[in-house]
Design an enzyme around this catalytic site. Structure first.
Site, short mmCIF file in Angstrom:
data_model
loop_
_atom_site.label_atom_id
_atom_site.label_comp_id
_atom_site.label_asym_id
_atom_site.label_seq_id
_atom_site.Cartn_x
_atom_site.Cartn_y
_atom_site.Cartn_z
N GLY A 319 40.25 33.35 55.61
CA GLY A 319 41.13 33.09 54.18
C GLY A 319 40.62 34.13 53.19
CB SER A 322 43.35 41.83 49.49
OG SER A 322 43.70 42.57 50.58
CB CYS A 324 44.31 36.18 54.00
SG CYS A 324 44.47 34.54 55.17
CG ASP A 357 38.51 39.85 59.77
OD1 ASP A 357 38.56 40.77 58.97
OD2 ASP A 357 39.05 39.18 60.54
N GLY A 358 37.35 40.47 56.20
CA GLY A 358 37.86 39.95 54.98
C GLY A 358 37.16 40.06 53.90
CG PHE A 381 42.16 46.14 50.47
CD1 PHE A 381 43.29 46.49 49.77
CD2 PHE A 381 40.89 46.55 49.68
CE1 PHE A 381 43.34 46.90 48.23
CE2 PHE A 381 40.84 47.10 48.41
CZ PHE A 381 42.10 47.09 47.62
CE1 TYR A 404 46.12 45.39 55.28
CE2 TYR A 404 45.83 44.72 53.01
CZ TYR A 404 45.49 44.63 54.44
OH TYR A 404 44.34 43.92 54.69
NE ARG A 420 44.92 37.23 63.30
CZ ARG A 420 44.35 36.89 62.73
NH1 ARG A 420 44.78 36.28 61.44
NH2 ARG A 420 42.83 36.86 62.61
#
Length: 508
Positions: A319, A322, A324, A357-358, A381, A404, A420
């Site tokens: 979560g 950017s 998500c 990740d994220g 991003f 994006y 996913r």
């Protein structure tokens, strides 16, 4: 006092990692700072070598995300050349994904294996569009405008610079006496021809005159050597690919394995499932030399389950991206910094690296992720606006942009991204991501050195020369942290100015 005494000073301010993350509140990268250490080395002394999985090592801790607006073969090639790795997305057919992986594994430094070509009836205007969107000219012309037909000419800037009528077909202006190289030529031989003939592009043709590849003088000048390239034991560039937990992915993994893929990422938004455990066990049982990264996970318990099933690395995050909106929509997830620290601490007991990740939007976020236990950072991003990302540039309010989108956006799910989220086949789609656009960041070949230098400077401020030393300092409590209040965060950024120009993330 000696330098060693300075470094080992017992006057420790702040908190250890364990103390910082024992607080019963989720923390993000902006909620804390690393306290400065002792400097007795230059930024150039910092080594960014790290591990992606138990067996795969990288020279740079950078991984491009398996998103259809981020990573296909061009991105994966550039990432590997610069010491990182790209993970090819799976919003495509098995054959299409295999083809992208094959382009990376077959890549020979300096040879452009899939050059842009035009046909004789294309116009100068088409050349102008390619220059505007892709940033280059010198386009081979083939009989039918594809790479599978005979080379009949080439068009360069000098052929069209002074032509006013841009609707003229290129067959009227192209150079037909083209200097070429034969398939099988070495890069040095191609370079020698370019130097001798003083040309900008050298088409490589087979015995039937069909275009095989292209060698560019500008690429040779810019890409002479990539000493930090991520390569396998056969000196081929490394490449990863994502798969889902669906039954069709077993066939997909087999095809990717035959193509030479180095690592598989099982791509699930919530990776702690029987489906992923079964997929992990299947891959580890049937493809014994293939490294597998499980995820996404954010808790120690989740990490334990996937490590027990055979994961060689873990992908951390639920979560924070950017694009998500999982945490808002599902009310499930975890603050990213807390997720990384807790899972990394647990995975370290099994010598399993974790990937942050994220939630990364600048160099400081990368440095913080590594400082709290991550071995590498997966970014969407940060890499989406680069030249190598899929898609074409467009302009909005005078700003050059690229699209994006999150893999859980409605657009991506319609293309297959719902695999996913265990949502495939559902008539009603619940979005957990959005679509947007990001600013042009130039080429990965320039952007990675920019990120690397910034990261070296950060490591120098922290007082650590390597990722491994940083993690050791974290475990031993020598790396110190401090929580930041909201007012401290505000004061730590730009403030009190009437106006200012924010620094660009585009490397020049």
């Amino acid at each position: 006092m000696s330098n060693q005494s300075y470094r080992d000073s017992q006057f420790l301010d702040g908190l250890s990692g364990e103390e910082l993350f024992s607080m019963q509140i989720g923390l993000t990268y902006r909620d804390f700072l690393v306290l400065p250490g002792f400097i007795d080395f230059n930024p150039s002394d910092v080594e960014l070598d790290t591990r992606l999985t138990k067996k795969i090592k990288l020279k740079r801790p950078f991984v491009s995300s398996p998103m259809d607006t981020v990573t296909e073969s061009s991105m994966a090639i550039a990432q590997a050349l610069m010491g990182g790795i790209g993970i090819i997305h799976y919003n495509n057919t098995i054959d299409e994904q295999v083809a992208e992986v094959s382009k990376v594994k077959r890549f020979e430094n300096g040879f452009i294996s899939d050059p842009v070509v035009l046909g004789p009836k294309n116009t100068i205007h088409d050349l102008d569009r390619i220059k505007e969107t892709l940033g280059f000219t010198g386009i081979p012309i083939t009989a039918d405008g594809t790479r599978n037909s005979k080379l009949i000419g080439i068009v360069t800037n000098r052929d069209i610079d002074f032509e006013r009528d841009r609707s003229i077909p290129v067959e009227k202006v192209m150079t037909t006496e083209v200097i070429t190289g034969k398939a099988g030529i070495t890069l040095k031989e191609a370079n020698d021809i370019i130097k001798k003939e003083k040309i900008g592009k050298l088409p490589i043709i087979d015995k039937d005159g069909k275009l095989v590849s292209l060698v560019s003088r500008s690429d040779l000048k810019k890409n002479k050597e990539f000493p930090d390239s991520s390569k396998d034991e056969n000196k081929r560039l490394r490449c990863g690919a994502a798969v889902s937990t669906l039954p069709e992915s077993r066939e997909r993994v087999a095809a990717l394995y035959e193509a030479g893929v180095d690592v598989i990422i099982i791509d699930s938004a919530q990776g702690n499932s029987i489906y992923q455990i079964e997929m992990l066990q299947f891959i580890k049982s049937n493809f014994k030399n293939l490294e597998v990264i499980g995820g996404n996970v954010v808790t120690r318990g989740q990490a334990e389950n996937l490590i027990g099933a055979g994961a060689d690395g873990l992908r951390i995050g639920m979560g924070p991206g950017s694009i998500c909106i999982t945490q808002d929509t599902m009310a499930v997830g975890r603050a990213q910094a807390t997720a990384i620290y807790q899972t990394a601490s647990h995975a370290a007991k099994y010598d399993v690296p974790v990937i942050a990740d994220g939630g990364i939007s600048n160099i400081g976020d990368i440095a913080n992720a590594l400082a709290i236990g991550a071995s590498a950072c997966m970014m969407g991003f940060m890499f989406a606006g680069t030249t190598e990302a899929p898609g074409e540039y467009f302009y909005e309010n005078g700003i050059r942009l690229k699209k994006y989108r999150g893999m859980a956006s409605i657009e991506a799910m319609k293309a297959g991204g719902d695999k996913r989220y265990f949502n495939e086949g559902q008539k009603v789609k619940v979005a957990q991501g959005v679509s947007g656009s990001v600013v042009d960041r130039g080429s990965i070949l320039n952007f990675i050195p920019y990120l690397s230098l910034g990261l070296r400077l950060s490591f120098q401020d922290m007082g650590f020369r390597t990722v491994q030393d940083l993690h050791k300092g974290l475990r031993e409590g020598k790396l110190r942290f401090e929580r930041r209040s909201e007012s401290a965060q505000a004061q730590g950024s730009v403030h009190s100015l009437y106006s200012y120009s924010a620094p660009s993330l585009r490397a020049e």
